[in-house]
Design a protein around this motif. Structure first.
Motif, PDB file in Angstrom:
ATOM      1  N   MET A   1       1.035  19.339  61.997  1.00  0.00           N
ATOM      2  CA  MET A   1       1.602  19.099  60.670  1.00  0.00           C
ATOM      3  C   MET A   1       3.110  19.363  60.703  1.00  0.00           C
ATOM      4  N   PRO A   2       3.930  18.421  60.197  1.00  0.00           N
ATOM      5  CA  PRO A   2       5.387  18.626  60.205  1.00  0.00           C
ATOM      6  C   PRO A   2       5.768  19.873  59.405  1.00  0.00           C
ATOM      7  N   LEU A   3       6.824  20.531  59.866  1.00  0.00           N
ATOM      8  CA  LEU A   3       7.304  21.741  59.194  1.00  0.00           C
ATOM      9  C   LEU A   3       8.245  21.341  58.065  1.00  0.00           C
ATOM     10  N   SER A   4       7.833  21.557  56.837  1.00  0.00           N
ATOM     11  CA  SER A   4       8.666  21.201  55.684  1.00  0.00           C
ATOM     12  C   SER A   4       9.635  22.336  55.376  1.00  0.00           C
ATOM     13  N   PRO A   5      10.922  22.028  55.190  1.00  0.00           N
ATOM     14  CA  PRO A   5      11.896  23.087  54.890  1.00  0.00           C
ATOM     15  C   PRO A   5      11.700  23.655  53.497  1.00  0.00           C
ATOM     16  N   LEU A   6      12.130  24.882  53.318  1.00  0.00           N
ATOM     17  CA  LEU A   6      12.112  25.488  51.990  1.00  0.00           C
ATOM     18  C   LEU A   6      13.249  24.914  51.160  1.00  0.00           C
ATOM     19  N   PRO A   7      13.041  24.721  49.862  1.00  0.00           N
ATOM     20  CA  PRO A   7      14.130  24.247  49.006  1.00  0.00           C
ATOM     21  C   PRO A   7      15.284  25.243  48.980  1.00  0.00           C
ATOM     22  N   ARG A   8      16.495  24.735  48.904  1.00  0.00           N
ATOM     23  CA  ARG A   8      17.682  25.598  48.866  1.00  0.00           C
ATOM     24  C   ARG A   8      17.620  26.592  47.708  1.00  0.00           C
ATOM     25  N   ILE A   9      17.025  26.179  46.573  1.00  0.00           N
ATOM     26  CA  ILE A   9      16.971  27.053  45.405  1.00  0.00           C
ATOM     27  C   ILE A   9      16.184  28.332  45.689  1.00  0.00           C
ATOM     28  N   ILE A  10      15.288  28.286  46.678  1.00  0.00           N
ATOM     29  CA  ILE A  10      14.539  29.484  47.079  1.00  0.00           C
ATOM     30  C   ILE A  10      15.362  30.333  48.044  1.00  0.00           C
ATOM     31  N   ILE A  11      16.043  29.689  48.988  1.00  0.00           N
ATOM     32  CA  ILE A  11      16.759  30.415  50.035  1.00  0.00           C
ATOM     33  C   ILE A  11      18.062  31.029  49.526  1.00  0.00           C
ATOM     34  N   GLU A  12      18.797  30.296  48.709  1.00  0.00           N
ATOM     35  CA  GLU A  12      20.156  30.710  48.369  1.00  0.00           C
ATOM     36  C   GLU A  12      20.249  32.086  47.712  1.00  0.00           C
ATOM     37  N   PRO A  13      19.391  32.430  46.737  1.00  0.00           N
ATOM     38  CA  PRO A  13      19.519  33.784  46.157  1.00  0.00           C
ATOM     39  C   PRO A  13      19.345  34.894  47.184  1.00  0.00           C
ATOM     40  N   LEU A  14      18.479  34.671  48.179  1.00  0.00           N
ATOM     41  CA  LEU A  14      18.238  35.682  49.211  1.00  0.00           C
ATOM     42  C   LEU A  14      19.450  35.833  50.117  1.00  0.00           C
ATOM     43  N   VAL A  15      20.056  34.711  50.488  1.00  0.00           N
ATOM     44  CA  VAL A  15      21.232  34.756  51.348  1.00  0.00           C
ATOM     45  C   VAL A  15      22.425  35.333  50.593  1.00  0.00           C
ATOM     46  N   ARG A  16      22.597  34.949  49.336  1.00  0.00           N
ATOM     47  CA  ARG A  16      23.684  35.509  48.523  1.00  0.00           C
ATOM     48  C   ARG A  16      23.556  37.028  48.420  1.00  0.00           C
ATOM     49  N   ALA A  17      22.353  37.509  48.167  1.00  0.00           N
ATOM     50  CA  ALA A  17      22.144  38.956  48.039  1.00  0.00           C
ATOM     51  C   ALA A  17      22.479  39.671  49.334  1.00  0.00           C
ATOM     52  N   ALA A  18      22.102  39.074  50.477  1.00  0.00           N
ATOM     53  CA  ALA A  18      22.399  39.687  51.773  1.00  0.00           C
ATOM     54  C   ALA A  18      23.902  39.720  52.033  1.00  0.00           C
ATOM     55  N   LEU A  19      24.600  38.641  51.693  1.00  0.00           N
ATOM     56  CA  LEU A  19      26.054  38.603  51.874  1.00  0.00           C
ATOM     57  C   LEU A  19      26.753  39.613  50.974  1.00  0.00           C
ATOM     58  N   GLN A  20      26.312  39.692  49.723  1.00  0.00           N
ATOM     59  CA  GLN A  20      26.923  40.647  48.795  1.00  0.00           C
ATOM     60  C   GLN A  20      26.732  42.083  49.271  1.00  0.00           C
ATOM     61  N   GLU A  21      25.559  42.357  49.823  1.00  0.00           N
ATOM     62  CA  GLU A  21      25.286  43.687  50.371  1.00  0.00           C
ATOM     63  C   GLU A  21      26.240  44.006  51.517  1.00  0.00           C
ATOM     64  N   ASP A  22      26.529  43.002  52.353  1.00  0.00           N
ATOM     65  CA  ASP A  22      27.356  43.212  53.538  1.00  0.00           C
ATOM     66  C   ASP A  22      28.848  43.235  53.205  1.00  0.00           C
ATOM     67  N   LEU A  23      29.254  42.440  52.226  1.00  0.00           N
ATOM     68  CA  LEU A  23      30.676  42.355  51.879  1.00  0.00           C
ATOM     69  C   LEU A  23      31.152  43.553  51.067  1.00  0.00           C
ATOM     70  N   GLY A  24      30.250  44.205  50.341  1.00  0.00           N
ATOM     71  CA  GLY A  24      30.658  45.363  49.544  1.00  0.00           C
ATOM     72  C   GLY A  24      31.670  44.988  48.481  1.00  0.00           C
ATOM     73  N   LEU A  25      32.591  45.883  48.192  1.00  0.00           N
ATOM     74  CA  LEU A  25      33.572  45.665  47.126  1.00  0.00           C
ATOM     75  C   LEU A  25      34.890  45.087  47.639  1.00  0.00           C
ATOM     76  N   ALA A  26      35.126  45.144  48.940  1.00  0.00           N
ATOM     77  CA  ALA A  26      36.431  44.726  49.467  1.00  0.00           C
ATOM     78  C   ALA A  26      36.356  43.576  50.460  1.00  0.00           C
ATOM     79  N   GLY A  27      35.151  43.116  50.801  1.00  0.00           N
ATOM     80  CA  GLY A  27      35.035  42.035  51.761  1.00  0.00           C
ATOM     81  C   GLY A  27      35.156  42.512  53.198  1.00  0.00           C
ATOM     82  N   ASP A  28      35.318  41.564  54.113  1.00  0.00           N
ATOM     83  CA  ASP A  28      35.375  41.861  55.547  1.00  0.00           C
ATOM     84  C   ASP A  28      36.789  42.298  55.914  1.00  0.00           C
TER      85      ASP A  28
END
Length: 286
Positions: A1-28
């Motif tokens: 069975m072909p592997l169907s990708p997850l919709p961006r609307i599901i992935i994006e909040p998770l990736v945004r949260a991970a980036l915000q956690e890593d960037l903190g208040l001042a960025g890289d």
């Protein structure tokens, strides 16, 4: 069975949260101090060990959210088998942005590839039987959709995604209801005709009780291969048979040989080791 990708609307909040956690208040602050703003690089995701790829959409989105000028070019797709040294994808663009998104991208790619690889190992171990490998709800809070996707990338299948998907009567439900048959009766009266009902049984006597009243699936919990083989005979095709509990890479083949339809394994998501993948610089230019 072909592997169907997850919709961006599901992935994006998770990736945004991970980036915000890593960037903190001042960025890289490291990359901003060390790397000129106009510097560009090309880097590659390279496999350090054998396995199966999963998580490229999340990795790509990590870079795009940091800087839309960054491009990720895939050499392989999710679900592909890899060996040490294989190039999975190329990342090109502003160096600061690549380095800022690097850890988040690698966290998703390594974690999800680890789940896919672990699942693929179990799938290979039961090859030649009718048993399918399934995951459970034992997932990292917030990452269930991604982790279950990774299981599919490794050739496994998904059990229910949430409590609302289907009825699964477990041992505590049975204890409170006063028995297997009574728990099934209550479930059947309480849900619509489109909802599947599965019941967990610990003994063959409980299984016989469940089959007398009828269910869609039975979860055969912590049974030996011999008990499972007898259970499959009792069910005789009247319900889906699922083995679960205490299953390891060393025992999964024997469990599959018993004739069960499914083998559910919680540790393929909650304890799969991350696959070792690196991001290596291959070209830089001011």
């Amino acid at each position: 069975m072909p592997l169907s990708p997850l919709p961006r609307i599901i992935i994006e909040p998770l990736v945004r949260a991970a980036l915000q956690e890593d960037l903190g208040l001042a960025g890289d602050i490291t990359s901003m101090a060390v790397i000129p703003a106009d510097h560009h690089s090309t880097m590659v995701f390279a496999a350090r060990q054998a396995g199966v790829v999963a998580g490229l959409d999340a990795a790509e989105l990590a870079f795009q959210l940091v800087d839309p000028a960054i491009t990720l070019t895939r050499k392989l797709d999710d679900g592909a088998a890899i060996l040490p040294g294989d190039i999975i994808a190329t990342v090109s663009g502003p160096s600061r942005g690549i380095l800022t998104g690097e850890r988040t991208a690698l966290n998703f790619l390594g974690h999800l590839s680890g789940i896919a690889s672990t699942t693929a190992g179990l799938v290979a171990a039961v090859a030649g039987t009718k048993a399918a490998i399934a995951c459970t709800r034992k997932t990292t809070p917030g990452l269930r959709a991604l982790e279950k996707y990774a299981v599919r990338a490794g050739g496994g299948m998904n059990h229910r995604f949430a409590l609302s998907d289907a009825v699964l009567i477990k041992d505590n439900h049975v204890a409170i209801a006063g028995g297997v048959a009574e728990a099934i009766r209550r479930a059947r009266a309480g849900v619509g005709h489109m909802v599947k009902i599965e019941v967990e049984v610990d003994t063959l006597d409980q299984l016989r009780e469940a089959m007398e009243i009828g269910v869609d699936a039975v979860l055969l919990d912590n049974m030996s291969p011999d008990e499972l083989r007898e259970a499959v005979g009792i069910v005789a095709g009247r319900a889906i048979t699922e083995a679960s509990g205490g299953i390891t890479p060393d025992t999964v083949a024997a469990v599959a040989a018993s004739g069960v339809d499914l083998i559910s394994v919680g540790w393929c998501t909650h304890s799969a080791p991350s696959l070792d993948i690196g991001l290596d610089v291959v070209e830089t230019a001011a």
